[in-house]
Design a protein around this motif. Structure first.
Motif, mmCIF file in Angstrom:
data_model
loop_
_atom_site.group_PDB
_atom_site.id
_atom_site.type_symbol
_atom_site.label_atom_id
_atom_site.label_comp_id
_atom_site.label_asym_id
_atom_site.label_seq_id
_atom_site.Cartn_x
_atom_site.Cartn_y
_atom_site.Cartn_z
ATOM 1 N N ARG A 184 38.188 41.336 46.825
ATOM 2 C CA ARG A 184 37.287 42.441 46.142
ATOM 3 C C ARG A 184 37.741 42.946 44.778
ATOM 4 N NH1 ARG A 184 34.726 47.925 48.068
ATOM 5 N NH2 ARG A 184 33.850 46.792 49.891
ATOM 6 N N ALA A 185 38.930 42.924 44.529
ATOM 7 C CA ALA A 185 39.433 43.355 43.120
ATOM 8 C C ALA A 185 39.167 42.100 42.185
ATOM 9 C CB ALA A 185 40.845 43.844 43.186
ATOM 10 N N VAL A 186 39.583 40.979 42.831
ATOM 11 C CA VAL A 186 39.422 39.688 41.863
ATOM 12 C C VAL A 186 38.016 39.295 41.662
ATOM 13 C CG1 VAL A 186 39.887 37.100 41.971
ATOM 14 C CG2 VAL A 186 41.668 38.640 42.739
ATOM 15 N N GLN A 187 37.087 39.275 42.699
ATOM 16 C CA GLN A 187 35.753 39.094 42.257
ATOM 17 C C GLN A 187 35.113 40.235 41.571
ATOM 18 O OE1 GLN A 187 34.423 38.941 46.611
ATOM 19 N NE2 GLN A 187 35.757 37.054 46.835
ATOM 20 N N LYS A 188 35.501 41.319 41.757
ATOM 21 C CA LYS A 188 34.839 42.345 40.597
ATOM 22 C C LYS A 188 35.426 42.697 39.501
ATOM 23 C CE LYS A 188 32.365 44.846 44.431
ATOM 24 N NZ LYS A 188 32.162 46.121 44.942
ATOM 25 N N GLU A 189 36.519 41.771 39.294
ATOM 26 C CA GLU A 189 37.318 41.947 37.760
ATOM 27 C C GLU A 189 37.777 43.498 37.785
ATOM 28 O OE1 GLU A 189 39.653 40.749 36.153
ATOM 29 O OE2 GLU A 189 38.678 39.276 34.877
ATOM 30 N N ASP A 190 38.409 43.907 38.991
ATOM 31 C CA ASP A 190 38.738 45.359 39.162
ATOM 32 C C ASP A 190 39.962 45.621 39.273
ATOM 33 O OD1 ASP A 190 38.493 48.114 39.400
ATOM 34 O OD2 ASP A 190 37.482 48.150 41.378
ATOM 35 N N PRO A 191 40.886 45.646 38.236
ATOM 36 C CA PRO A 191 42.216 46.133 38.208
ATOM 37 C C PRO A 191 42.524 47.471 38.703
ATOM 38 C CG PRO A 191 41.674 45.924 35.845
ATOM 39 C CD PRO A 191 40.669 45.483 36.573
ATOM 40 N N ASP A 192 41.559 48.337 38.476
ATOM 41 C CA ASP A 192 41.781 49.941 39.001
ATOM 42 C C ASP A 192 42.076 49.995 40.495
ATOM 43 O OD1 ASP A 192 41.799 50.760 36.454
ATOM 44 O OD2 ASP A 192 39.563 51.052 36.549
ATOM 45 N N TYR A 211 45.137 33.395 43.689
ATOM 46 C CA TYR A 211 43.772 33.612 43.993
ATOM 47 C C TYR A 211 43.050 34.097 42.705
ATOM 48 C CZ TYR A 211 39.534 34.985 46.230
ATOM 49 O OH TYR A 211 38.199 35.176 47.035
ATOM 50 N N ALA A 212 43.859 35.080 41.935
ATOM 51 C CA ALA A 212 43.337 35.516 40.479
ATOM 52 C C ALA A 212 42.941 34.417 39.579
ATOM 53 C CB ALA A 212 43.874 36.732 40.208
ATOM 54 N N ALA A 213 44.086 33.557 39.570
ATOM 55 C CA ALA A 213 43.998 32.404 38.512
ATOM 56 C C ALA A 213 43.051 31.188 38.965
ATOM 57 C CB ALA A 213 45.418 31.971 38.442
ATOM 58 N N GLU A 214 42.866 31.245 40.119
ATOM 59 C CA GLU A 214 41.836 30.248 40.426
ATOM 60 C C GLU A 214 40.396 30.905 40.223
ATOM 61 O OE1 GLU A 214 39.929 28.438 44.811
ATOM 62 O OE2 GLU A 214 41.988 29.686 44.899
ATOM 63 N N HIS A 215 40.282 32.175 40.397
ATOM 64 C CA HIS A 215 38.831 32.828 39.880
ATOM 65 C C HIS A 215 38.612 33.226 38.523
ATOM 66 C CE1 HIS A 215 38.729 32.861 44.415
ATOM 67 N NE2 HIS A 215 37.604 32.743 44.315
ATOM 68 N N GLY A 216 39.703 33.194 37.630
ATOM 69 C CA GLY A 216 39.588 33.164 36.301
ATOM 70 C C GLY A 216 39.550 34.941 35.932
ATOM 71 N N ALA A 217 40.202 35.577 36.945
ATOM 72 C CA ALA A 217 40.196 37.195 36.731
ATOM 73 C C ALA A 217 41.477 37.594 35.983
ATOM 74 C CB ALA A 217 40.235 37.799 38.145
ATOM 75 N N ALA A 218 41.309 37.491 34.577
ATOM 76 C CA ALA A 218 42.401 37.604 33.764
ATOM 77 C C ALA A 218 42.811 39.073 33.788
ATOM 78 C CB ALA A 218 41.966 37.298 31.999
ATOM 79 N N LEU A 220 51.123 40.541 49.865
ATOM 80 C CA LEU A 220 49.602 40.644 49.134
ATOM 81 C C LEU A 220 49.715 40.096 47.624
ATOM 82 C CD1 LEU A 220 47.876 43.756 50.407
ATOM 83 C CD2 LEU A 220 47.286 41.476 50.926
ATOM 84 N N THR A 221 50.635 40.662 46.845
ATOM 85 C CA THR A 221 50.838 40.073 45.503
ATOM 86 C C THR A 221 51.015 38.605 45.290
ATOM 87 O OG1 THR A 221 53.042 40.738 45.425
ATOM 88 C CG2 THR A 221 51.653 42.260 44.595
ATOM 89 N N ALA A 222 51.509 37.860 46.331
ATOM 90 C CA ALA A 222 51.994 36.686 46.418
ATOM 91 C C ALA A 222 50.601 35.835 46.677
ATOM 92 C CB ALA A 222 52.933 36.071 47.388
ATOM 93 N N PHE A 223 49.464 36.438 47.556
ATOM 94 C CA PHE A 223 48.368 35.892 47.708
ATOM 95 C C PHE A 223 47.531 36.036 46.731
ATOM 96 C CE2 PHE A 223 44.024 37.117 49.094
ATOM 97 C CZ PHE A 223 43.706 35.926 49.764
ATOM 98 N N ALA A 224 47.527 37.341 46.193
ATOM 99 C CA ALA A 224 46.539 37.697 44.957
ATOM 100 C C ALA A 224 46.735 36.831 43.568
ATOM 101 C CB ALA A 224 46.616 39.200 44.822
ATOM 102 N N THR A 225 48.011 36.568 43.355
ATOM 103 C CA THR A 225 48.265 35.845 42.225
ATOM 104 C C THR A 225 47.672 34.766 41.744
ATOM 105 O OG1 THR A 225 50.521 36.902 41.883
ATOM 106 C CG2 THR A 225 50.121 35.258 40.302
#
Length: 323
Positions: A263-271, A293-300, A286-291
């Motif tokens: 959800r955080a990645v798809q909504k570009e929501d670092p908060d 995943y965020a790069a793949e979806h361009g969530a800078a 989770l961070t190992a999974f998220a990193t």
């Protein structure tokens, strides 16, 4: 913003009958002709014909911000054109079917003096998903009255007169009438947790303890996304939140950690990730999974937060040295 308003004077103020302009957002003025706007007439923002319901009014007209008039023909700010509406500060009454068939209406902003909502005022406003209430006292009925008009899932932001802020999720529900033939009566069955959540206003005052006690019922009846949003809002705005209640929300979020990260990645929501860190929910796994995943979806922005998080937490690992 240019606005042409048809209105009528009443004993207590101004009744707005219809507004015209160029925007999809309607901001109904707090005052007209030096008097407070206290009513919306029946069908005021509906595209339907009010029929003889306006015959009792002596219709007048005024234009606000005429210098901002745009080229082209103005439109009735009503029906499916409207996506967002700001109600005036002194509004006391919303007339019958005032927003009938405003199917594109998404956001409604309400203030603290609203007392009466007549039948069908929000009929077929099925697209509405967000409410804001401003300048409301703790002991009031406006929040309950407005929430009771809608059965769909709603996000409600409450800004109290004392400066307190709160955002709550109210799940959807629907009712079903079932014939009880032997007793010759019709029984009403409520489906979904939303009806129970809308009853958390005993004696006109919001009961947050009662709201929190309903969470297991929501988990049993609602989709995970709804429960995730509900839990996140309570932890983000922890007014009157007991540790026991907070624990149930944290456990549910911990059990759905990957959904939160997505959800955080798809909504570009670092908060959202910041809230997870604050609540002790952002693990190394989770961070190992998220990193990636965020790069793949361009969530800078999310990727930047994760890099900073890993940098801040890398020093906490014990270092070992071999000779």
């Amino acid at each position: 913003m240019y606005l042409r308003v048809k209105y009528a004077e009443t004993e207590n103020g101004i009744c707005v009958l219809r507004c015209y302009g160029y925007e999809q957002t309607l901001v109904i003025p707090d005052e007209l002709m030096g008097r407070p706007v206290t009513e919306l007439a029946p069908y005021a923002c509906s595209s339907s014909d009010p029929g003889d319901r306006w015959k009792k009014y002596e219709i007048q007209e005024t234009v606000l911000h005429e210098e901002e008039k745009l080229p082209g023909e103005e439109q009735e700010l009503a029906g499916e054109l409207l996506t967002e509406v700001y109600l005036p500060r002194h509004l006391k009454r919303i007339g019958a079917y005032a927003f009938y068939f405003c199917r594109q209406l998404k956001i409604l902003h309400v203030q603290g003096e609203l007392e009466d909502i007549e039948g069908g005022a929000f009929m077929w406003c099925k697209g509405l998903n967000r409410l804001t209430f401003r300048n409301i006292p703790w002991e009031n009925k406006v929040v309950y009255n407005v929430l009771s008009e809608f059965t769909q899932e709603l996000e409600a932001s409450l800004f109290f007169a004392d400066g307190t802020t709160l955002t709550l999720t109210f799940p959807e529900y629907y009712e079903e009438s079932v014939e009880n033939t032997p007793a010759r009566i019709i029984d009403t069955h409520w489906h979904g947790s939303g009806y129970k959540y809308r009853q958390c206003f005993p004696e006109r005052k919001l009961d947050l303890g009662g709201y929190d006690k309903l969470f297991p019922y929501a988990v049993a009846n609602e989709l995970p996304d709804t429960c995730l949003q509900l839990a996140l809002n309570r932890l983000k705005y922890p007014l009157s939140l007991t540790e026991e209640a907070a624990g149930q929300y944290r456990k549910f979020l911990a059990d759905h950690g990957k959904e939160l990260v997505k959800r955080a990645v798809q909504k570009e929501d670092p908060d959202l990730l910041a809230l997870m860190e604050e609540q002790g929910l952002l693990s190394e796994e989770l961070t190992a999974f998220a990193t990636p995943y965020a790069a793949e979806h361009g969530a800078a922005e999310v990727g930047s937060f994760l890099m900073d998080y890993r940098r801040r937490h890398s020093g906490r690992r014990k270092k070992t040295f071999e000779l």
